[in-house]
Design an enzyme around this catalytic site. Structure first.
Site, PDB file in Angstrom:
ATOM      1  N   LYS A  26      15.557   5.983  -4.862  1.00  0.00           N
ATOM      2  CA  LYS A  26      14.914   4.683  -5.086  1.00  0.00           C
ATOM      3  C   LYS A  26      15.811   3.708  -5.874  1.00  0.00           C
ATOM      4  CE  LYS A  26      10.054   5.885  -4.710  1.00  0.00           C
ATOM      5  NZ  LYS A  26       8.734   5.927  -5.366  1.00  0.00           N
ATOM      6  N   ASP A  73       5.232   0.019  -4.569  1.00  0.00           N
ATOM      7  CA  ASP A  73       4.494   0.902  -5.487  1.00  0.00           C
ATOM      8  C   ASP A  73       3.705   0.062  -6.495  1.00  0.00           C
ATOM      9  OD1 ASP A  73       5.235   3.386  -4.490  1.00  0.00           O
ATOM     10  OD2 ASP A  73       6.999   3.558  -5.766  1.00  0.00           O
TER      11      ASP A  73
END
Ligand code: NDP
Length: 277
Positions: free
Chosen positions: A65, A101
């Protein structure tokens, strides 16, 4: 046929392929969701793969990420602040990074947890990739205070310092002093892998029932199992609980909308995700 994939390593337990493919199929879209397991030495090859004319974009998961950021051509604002990307879109050969997210976390908190963080006292356990998204999202929503607790204190301190630039009432606390911030919190969020199936912490909880305040909402981002040991302990303490599956689906639904420009069939995705765990 267009393609989307998930980039990570290893990917054996990812359930994104199940619920994303269910959504593409439900809307009759000719898109295939693939699993792109890429070993760290080969991460540099990702750019060429994602820039292909038949590739709409990708999801990114552990451990890439943050590492994938230098390979991108641009990032949307909150993704840049968080310093982690979980969704990429291929815009005519240019790769743009998003972090869904943050929005997925807030949407599940409000819709499934029935909790608005505005002005509330929050404790965040963890300081890894997902904790960064959670803390920036809470700051944006004007939570009253945020205490970050992490095993590696230095990581918590760095995250608190990063957010301080946008938000004042944020502190980093050591694991040993966790009880001092938990006793009067309104919301406790587990952003560690405690309790996650197939991990070394499977079946374990970071808190016992005695240390959980009855008035708090305990939000466990772990989505497999759907009810973790932390959630069972919280119920025993009389607290409300929320698991990680709705957030997982919402972050995926936002990614779906970025790739396709179509509204995601969230109910279809939730059912497919529940069947996959
Ligand atoms: P990272 O690897 O970036 O971070 C892991 C975190 O867990 C760190 O804070 C780490 O602490 C902590 N941790 C790991 N092992 C231990 C241990 N033995 N004792 C104490 N702390 C520990 O992972 P992510 O942030 O990406 O993901 C964390 C979890 O969040 C995942 O396991 C997953 O279950 C969940 N998740 C849920 C999502 C959802 O949509 N519901 C989305 C993404 C993740 P330290 O810094 O000290 O190593």
């Amino acid at each position: 046929m267009k393609r989307v994939g998930i980039v990570g390593y290893p990917l054996g337990h990812s359930i994104s392929p199940s619920f994303q493919q269910a959504a593409f199929d439900y809307l009759g879209l000719e898109i295939q969701y693939e699993t792109w397991e890429i070993a760290p030495d080969w991460l540099y090859t990702v750019k060429e793969r994602l820039c292909g004319a038949d590739v709409l974009g990708a999801n990114v998961t552990v451990p890439y990420k943050e590492a994938i950021l230098p390979l991108l051509d641009g990032v949307e604002e909150i993704c840049g602040r968080i310093g982690a990307v979980n969704t990429i879109v291929n815009r005519n050969g240019k790769l743009i990074g998003y972090n869904t997210d943050a929005d997925g976390f807030i949407r599940a908190l409000k819709e499934n947890g029935n909790f608005d963080p505005l002005g509330e006292k929050v404790v965040v356990l963890g300081a890894g990739g997902v904790a960064r998204a959670v803390v920036f999202a809470l700051a944006r929503e004007k939570a009253g205070s945020i205490a970050i607790v992490n095993r590696n204190y230095e990581r918590a301190r760095i995250l608190a310092d990063d957010v301080k630039r946008f938000y004042v009432d944020i502190t980093a606390t050591t694991w040993e002093k966790m009880s001092s911030v938990i006793s009067d919190c309104d919301l406790f969020i587990n952003c560690t892998s405690f309790g996650m199936k197939h991990s070394e912490l499977e079946g374990q909880s970071p808190l016992n029932a005695r240390s959980i305040p009855k008035r708090a909402l305990v939000y466990d981002l772990v989505y497999n199992p759907q009810e973790t040991q932390l959630m069972l302990n919280a119920k025993r303490a009389g607290a409300r609980t929320l698991g990680g599956l709705p957030m997982l689906v919402f972050q995926g639904a936002i990614a779906f909308e970025i790739w396709t420009g179509k509204q995601a069939p969230v109910d279809v995705m939730i059912n497919a995700a529940k069947n996959a765990v």
